[in-house]
Scaffold this motif. Sequence first.
Motif, PDB file in Angstrom:
ATOM      1  N   SER A  34      37.917  -6.525 -14.797  1.00  0.00           N
ATOM      2  CA  SER A  34      38.987  -5.538 -14.789  1.00  0.00           C
ATOM      3  C   SER A  34      38.766  -4.602 -15.975  1.00  0.00           C
ATOM      4  O   SER A  34      37.903  -4.847 -16.833  1.00  0.00           O
ATOM      5  CB  SER A  34      40.354  -6.218 -14.906  1.00  0.00           C
ATOM      6  N   LEU A  35      39.531  -3.544 -16.043  1.00  0.00           N
ATOM      7  CA  LEU A  35      39.388  -2.599 -17.150  1.00  0.00           C
ATOM      8  C   LEU A  35      39.671  -3.270 -18.488  1.00  0.00           C
ATOM      9  O   LEU A  35      38.920  -3.097 -19.465  1.00  0.00           O
ATOM     10  CB  LEU A  35      40.339  -1.418 -16.937  1.00  0.00           C
ATOM     11  N   SER A  36      40.734  -4.071 -18.540  1.00  0.00           N
ATOM     12  CA  SER A  36      41.082  -4.727 -19.807  1.00  0.00           C
ATOM     13  C   SER A  36      40.032  -5.756 -20.199  1.00  0.00           C
ATOM     14  O   SER A  36      39.763  -5.954 -21.395  1.00  0.00           O
ATOM     15  CB  SER A  36      42.460  -5.389 -19.691  1.00  0.00           C
ATOM     16  N   GLU A  37      39.412  -6.405 -19.223  1.00  0.00           N
ATOM     17  CA  GLU A  37      38.371  -7.397 -19.541  1.00  0.00           C
ATOM     18  C   GLU A  37      37.115  -6.712 -20.086  1.00  0.00           C
ATOM     19  O   GLU A  37      36.469  -7.234 -20.995  1.00  0.00           O
ATOM     20  CB  GLU A  37      38.053  -8.219 -18.303  1.00  0.00           C
ATOM     21  N   ALA A  54      41.901   3.724 -22.220  1.00  0.00           N
ATOM     22  CA  ALA A  54      41.759   5.083 -21.688  1.00  0.00           C
ATOM     23  C   ALA A  54      40.346   5.611 -21.898  1.00  0.00           C
ATOM     24  O   ALA A  54      39.797   6.303 -21.040  1.00  0.00           O
ATOM     25  CB  ALA A  54      42.779   6.010 -22.342  1.00  0.00           C
ATOM     26  N   THR A  55      39.757   5.269 -23.024  1.00  0.00           N
ATOM     27  CA  THR A  55      38.387   5.719 -23.306  1.00  0.00           C
ATOM     28  C   THR A  55      37.404   5.052 -22.360  1.00  0.00           C
ATOM     29  O   THR A  55      36.516   5.710 -21.795  1.00  0.00           O
ATOM     30  CB  THR A  55      38.009   5.408 -24.769  1.00  0.00           C
ATOM     31  N   VAL A  56      37.553   3.735 -22.187  1.00  0.00           N
ATOM     32  CA  VAL A  56      36.669   3.027 -21.250  1.00  0.00           C
ATOM     33  C   VAL A  56      36.832   3.598 -19.843  1.00  0.00           C
ATOM     34  O   VAL A  56      35.843   3.819 -19.131  1.00  0.00           O
ATOM     35  CB  VAL A  56      36.979   1.510 -21.263  1.00  0.00           C
ATOM     36  N   TRP A  57      38.075   3.855 -19.457  1.00  0.00           N
ATOM     37  CA  TRP A  57      38.347   4.427 -18.136  1.00  0.00           C
ATOM     38  C   TRP A  57      37.642   5.779 -17.970  1.00  0.00           C
ATOM     39  O   TRP A  57      37.039   6.058 -16.941  1.00  0.00           O
ATOM     40  CB  TRP A  57      39.852   4.583 -17.958  1.00  0.00           C
ATOM     41  N   TRP A  59      34.962   6.914 -19.489  1.00  0.00           N
ATOM     42  CA  TRP A  59      33.512   6.764 -19.382  1.00  0.00           C
ATOM     43  C   TRP A  59      33.101   6.272 -17.991  1.00  0.00           C
ATOM     44  O   TRP A  59      32.143   6.769 -17.410  1.00  0.00           O
ATOM     45  CB  TRP A  59      33.007   5.779 -20.434  1.00  0.00           C
ATOM     46  N   LEU A  60      33.835   5.292 -17.495  1.00  0.00           N
ATOM     47  CA  LEU A  60      33.488   4.755 -16.171  1.00  0.00           C
ATOM     48  C   LEU A  60      33.742   5.795 -15.078  1.00  0.00           C
ATOM     49  O   LEU A  60      32.986   5.882 -14.108  1.00  0.00           O
ATOM     50  CB  LEU A  60      34.293   3.489 -15.889  1.00  0.00           C
ATOM     51  N   PRO A  67      34.468  -1.328 -11.358  1.00  0.00           N
ATOM     52  CA  PRO A  67      34.015  -2.716 -11.228  1.00  0.00           C
ATOM     53  C   PRO A  67      35.100  -3.690 -10.799  1.00  0.00           C
ATOM     54  O   PRO A  67      34.792  -4.818 -10.415  1.00  0.00           O
ATOM     55  CB  PRO A  67      33.495  -3.047 -12.635  1.00  0.00           C
ATOM     56  N   TRP A  68      36.362  -3.291 -10.863  1.00  0.00           N
ATOM     57  CA  TRP A  68      37.458  -4.159 -10.416  1.00  0.00           C
ATOM     58  C   TRP A  68      37.640  -4.097  -8.897  1.00  0.00           C
ATOM     59  O   TRP A  68      38.425  -4.837  -8.344  1.00  0.00           O
ATOM     60  CB  TRP A  68      38.758  -3.749 -11.106  1.00  0.00           C
ATOM     61  N   ARG A  69      36.882  -3.227  -8.221  1.00  0.00           N
ATOM     62  CA  ARG A  69      36.942  -3.124  -6.775  1.00  0.00           C
ATOM     63  C   ARG A  69      35.674  -3.722  -6.170  1.00  0.00           C
ATOM     64  O   ARG A  69      34.663  -3.906  -6.851  1.00  0.00           O
ATOM     65  CB  ARG A  69      37.065  -1.652  -6.352  1.00  0.00           C
TER      66      ARG A  69
END
Length: 300
Positions: A34-37, A54-57, A59-60, A67-69
Amino acid sequence: MAPPPAFPPSVVVAVKALACELPHRLGKPLSRFSLSEIQREVVGAGLVASISGATVWRWLSQDALHPWRHRTWIFPRDPAFADKAGRILDLYQGSWEGVPLAATDCVLSTDEKTSIQARLRCHRSLPPVPGRPMLVEHEYVRGGAWAYLAAWDVRRAKVFGRFDATTGIDPFQRLVADVMAHEPYRSATRVFWVMDNGSSHRGQTSIARLQEAWPTIVPVHTPIHASWLNQIEVYFSIIQRKVLTPNDFTSLAEVEDRLLRFQAHYEQVAAPFQWTFTRQDLAVLLEKIQSKECLLAHAA
């Protein structure tokens, strides 16, 4: 002069690489990130001291990584898939073995829709009113279930259906007998029956059994995992939307009555399905699938 980025490009690359990994390959007891992981893994691995979700989001999102889907796929595993599927597509286009069908030929698509339940709601449903949709009680009592066996006339938009306690050879034979007792099937030159590989009508034994009872029947089996080739599935999707959802019945008898009455209702407005997928489309699709298989094999 623009200020330097908060994180060097190497960190961005490392985060995206992490998102593209399967967690269990990294020893993590997860099926997917997940995003938090991902955020915790980045910090835990010492790539950064801290980072926001938000930063990781962001970039992805640049590479449309989620990756959570997940999506599933299935490849045809019948070596004769193209030939088996192709002859069904030919029937839908009005030919058999390269020869146009005669007016006296019939094409039927058949299958079983199992476990159609009668859900007896604890409170009666309420119709919609301005500003509020239909209300259906969540709790229900199970009132039993039917197996619905049906055949769809591909060229005439006619449907035959019957109910049984279960599926099997005998219930299917009863459906065929119902259809073949009616015109134009009783006097047809050939009656093509498109069907899947269910246990009640599978293989050469089934072909022999059907043709012994009705010599004009030509059974046509779909390849394995090709229910989308069977037009009866389109009709099943229609009854699922129009008759069975929401499932709110007072008895199992009401399920049967409503579905049988819907058959008569539907035939008044139905037209043959406009099937546009052809052998040429199939060839293009199989070529794409083969390319994907090669890509996955190389990646493994």
